[in-house]
Scaffold this motif. Sequence first.
Motif, mmCIF file in Angstrom:
data_model
loop_
_atom_site.group_PDB
_atom_site.id
_atom_site.type_symbol
_atom_site.label_atom_id
_atom_site.label_comp_id
_atom_site.label_asym_id
_atom_site.label_seq_id
_atom_site.Cartn_x
_atom_site.Cartn_y
_atom_site.Cartn_z
ATOM 1 N N SER A 4 0.824 -1.208 0.000
ATOM 2 C CA SER A 4 0.000 0.000 0.000
ATOM 3 C C SER A 4 0.857 1.257 0.000
ATOM 4 C CB SER A 4 -0.936 -0.003 1.214
ATOM 5 O OG SER A 4 -0.187 -0.033 2.415
ATOM 6 N N ASP A 5 2.123 1.161 0.479
ATOM 7 C CA ASP A 5 3.026 2.308 0.485
ATOM 8 C C ASP A 5 3.775 2.463 -0.834
ATOM 9 O OD1 ASP A 5 2.391 2.797 3.150
ATOM 10 O OD2 ASP A 5 3.957 1.454 3.862
ATOM 11 N N PHE A 6 3.940 1.375 -1.558
ATOM 12 C CA PHE A 6 4.794 1.359 -2.737
ATOM 13 C C PHE A 6 4.071 1.932 -3.961
ATOM 14 C CE2 PHE A 6 6.051 -0.988 -6.600
ATOM 15 C CZ PHE A 6 7.346 -0.513 -6.714
ATOM 16 N N ARG A 7 4.791 2.721 -4.744
ATOM 17 C CA ARG A 7 4.301 3.211 -6.040
ATOM 18 C C ARG A 7 5.331 2.863 -7.111
ATOM 19 N NH1 ARG A 7 0.240 7.256 -6.216
ATOM 20 N NH2 ARG A 7 -1.102 6.961 -4.403
ATOM 21 N N PHE A 8 4.865 2.301 -8.225
ATOM 22 C CA PHE A 8 5.784 2.022 -9.316
ATOM 23 C C PHE A 8 6.343 3.318 -9.886
ATOM 24 C CE2 PHE A 8 3.469 -2.035 -9.411
ATOM 25 C CZ PHE A 8 4.545 -2.903 -9.457
ATOM 26 N N ALA A 96 9.164 -5.857 -11.011
ATOM 27 C CA ALA A 96 8.442 -5.398 -12.198
ATOM 28 C C ALA A 96 9.385 -5.322 -13.400
ATOM 29 C CB ALA A 96 7.810 -4.036 -11.938
ATOM 30 N N ASP A 97 10.587 -4.800 -13.203
ATOM 31 C CA ASP A 97 11.538 -4.659 -14.299
ATOM 32 C C ASP A 97 11.842 -6.008 -14.949
ATOM 33 O OD1 ASP A 97 11.762 -1.924 -13.904
ATOM 34 O OD2 ASP A 97 13.477 -2.117 -12.548
ATOM 35 N N TYR A 98 11.924 -7.053 -14.142
ATOM 36 C CA TYR A 98 12.359 -8.348 -14.655
ATOM 37 C C TYR A 98 11.227 -9.357 -14.868
ATOM 38 C CZ TYR A 98 17.243 -7.047 -13.994
ATOM 39 O OH TYR A 98 18.461 -6.423 -14.085
ATOM 40 N N PHE A 99 10.067 -9.180 -14.223
ATOM 41 C CA PHE A 99 9.035 -10.208 -14.302
ATOM 42 C C PHE A 99 7.674 -9.718 -14.797
ATOM 43 C CE2 PHE A 99 11.965 -11.882 -11.008
ATOM 44 C CZ PHE A 99 12.277 -13.105 -11.607
ATOM 45 N N ASP A 100 7.442 -8.419 -14.856
ATOM 46 C CA ASP A 100 6.182 -7.925 -15.392
ATOM 47 C C ASP A 100 6.054 -8.369 -16.850
ATOM 48 O OD1 ASP A 100 3.875 -5.768 -15.217
ATOM 49 O OD2 ASP A 100 4.930 -5.443 -17.112
ATOM 50 N N PRO A 101 4.886 -8.906 -17.270
ATOM 51 C CA PRO A 101 4.743 -9.431 -18.638
ATOM 52 C C PRO A 101 5.106 -8.441 -19.736
ATOM 53 C CG PRO A 101 2.920 -10.207 -17.296
ATOM 54 C CD PRO A 101 3.695 -9.231 -16.444
ATOM 55 N N PHE A 102 4.740 -7.171 -19.586
ATOM 56 C CA PHE A 102 5.116 -6.170 -20.584
ATOM 57 C C PHE A 102 6.631 -6.043 -20.675
ATOM 58 C CE2 PHE A 102 6.437 -1.722 -21.266
ATOM 59 C CZ PHE A 102 5.985 -1.525 -22.570
ATOM 60 N N ASN A 103 7.296 -5.946 -19.543
ATOM 61 C CA ASN A 103 8.749 -5.805 -19.552
ATOM 62 C C ASN A 103 9.428 -7.070 -20.081
ATOM 63 O OD1 ASN A 103 8.748 -3.176 -18.574
ATOM 64 N ND2 ASN A 103 8.758 -3.833 -16.434
ATOM 65 N N CYS A 104 8.874 -8.238 -19.761
ATOM 66 C CA CYS A 104 9.426 -9.491 -20.294
ATOM 67 C C CYS A 104 9.423 -9.466 -21.818
ATOM 68 C CB CYS A 104 8.621 -10.687 -19.795
ATOM 69 S SG CYS A 104 8.870 -11.079 -18.049
ATOM 70 N N GLU A 167 -3.677 1.051 -6.579
ATOM 71 C CA GLU A 167 -3.237 2.398 -6.222
ATOM 72 C C GLU A 167 -1.784 2.634 -6.638
ATOM 73 O OE1 GLU A 167 -3.891 6.208 -4.995
ATOM 74 O OE2 GLU A 167 -5.340 4.567 -5.220
ATOM 75 N N GLN A 168 -0.963 1.604 -6.554
ATOM 76 C CA GLN A 168 0.444 1.743 -6.909
ATOM 77 C C GLN A 168 0.663 1.985 -8.410
ATOM 78 O OE1 GLN A 168 1.448 -3.040 -6.948
ATOM 79 N NE2 GLN A 168 1.693 -1.878 -5.069
ATOM 80 N N HIS A 169 -0.400 1.820 -9.213
ATOM 81 C CA HIS A 169 -0.313 2.093 -10.652
ATOM 82 C C HIS A 169 -1.049 3.373 -11.051
ATOM 83 C CE1 HIS A 169 -0.635 -2.466 -10.296
ATOM 84 N NE2 HIS A 169 0.593 -2.295 -10.753
ATOM 85 N N ARG A 170 -1.559 4.128 -10.099
ATOM 86 C CA ARG A 170 -2.499 5.209 -10.416
ATOM 87 C C ARG A 170 -1.987 6.147 -11.509
ATOM 88 N NH1 ARG A 170 -6.920 8.058 -8.198
ATOM 89 N NH2 ARG A 170 -7.049 6.640 -6.423
ATOM 90 N N GLU A 171 -0.741 6.509 -11.485
ATOM 91 C CA GLU A 171 -0.212 7.488 -12.442
ATOM 92 C C GLU A 171 0.306 6.843 -13.721
ATOM 93 O OE1 GLU A 171 -0.717 10.550 -11.698
ATOM 94 O OE2 GLU A 171 -1.404 10.055 -9.668
ATOM 95 N N LEU A 172 0.223 5.524 -13.832
ATOM 96 C CA LEU A 172 0.791 4.844 -14.991
ATOM 97 C C LEU A 172 -0.261 4.595 -16.064
ATOM 98 C CD1 LEU A 172 3.074 2.156 -13.295
ATOM 99 C CD2 LEU A 172 3.737 4.359 -14.263
ATOM 100 N N PRO A 173 0.078 4.795 -17.338
ATOM 101 C CA PRO A 173 -0.839 4.459 -18.424
ATOM 102 C C PRO A 173 -0.776 2.969 -18.756
ATOM 103 C CG PRO A 173 1.173 5.350 -19.320
ATOM 104 C CD PRO A 173 1.326 5.416 -17.821
#
Length: 333
Positions: A4-8, A96-104, A167-173
């Motif tokens: 809940s504290d973390f933001r990407f 996220a950098d190494y395992f998020d499907p988009f980044n993969c 919430e941690q993705h709020r500002e991301l498209p």
Amino acid sequence: MTSSDFRFASLPNPPLPLPRVLGPKLAPFTPTARADIEFVEFLGRENDVDSQVWKVNVNGAGFFALKMFYFRNSDYLVANHPGDLALPLANPQLYADYFDPFNCECRVYGRLKDEKREDLAVKALGYLLLTPQQEAHLAFKVTGELGDLPDANVGELYGNNFWGRYEQHRELPVRAIVKELVSQKWPTANEVQGMWPDLQAIHSLGIFVGDTHGGNYLGGKLVDFSRALTMYHPALIPVHGDTFQEIMLGELQKLRELQNMMLEELQKLQDNYYDLKNTLASEGIDIPQDLDAFCARHSAYYRNFPSAYNWLKWEKDADSAVAFVEQSLFKRA
């Protein structure tokens, strides 16, 4: 730090190749990573947990396949990443950098472009970022509901919306990859016979695909790399210990893990071959003998392990890259 504290991290503006971590990257499709998009036809699978794939017309210039990725919560990425890590990564952003499907997928397509081997898969042409209006339009097109937009004046987001935004993705498209639009007809015998040599070549470029089942191929070419691991990758290289014994045990354990991962991947391709042989009986499909042999518990003799790839040849500052891996990537006691 709790989820809940973390933001990407926000994406670079103006756009740069992604992801912003050492290793291969995919460049934006347009200089702004934005485009006019006409959503023409759904192409994906109804139960796909990673993405929406649509036939689109981009900037009125022609038709492409657009793969738009759902968001993944940091807790999910930590708990459900492919492969095994001897040590946890230093922070959620690295997962996220190494395992998020988009980044993969970005990392795979970046490597294929660097090596001038884009022929080994259905070609990716770059990434796009959806506008809030495009997000809402597609959500409404699929569900009849607008959902929660990233700039909407709503309370905390818990992932219970069309794009899975927390919430941690709020500002991301929403991020998307533009790919060549290819036919979904059955492959020819020549296309089928090329799948095994192509996979071996992909492995030799430091890429572990993971999912090689039939649904991830079109015309005999791989089209899905959502679970792929591309060197350098923390799940493909052992973490060295402090003593010689720790180092050797770590190397042996990682070798066994990689052999098991490779065996599972090769068996999926083998099943794919047998399914196509039965479906396309009149085409005279042959099962590669060496693939059968590797799948008969002889995978230890396979020689194209992705972990053997020399990833440092692409790094402008090899010493800094090694220092990052050894000092900053993992969480140590």
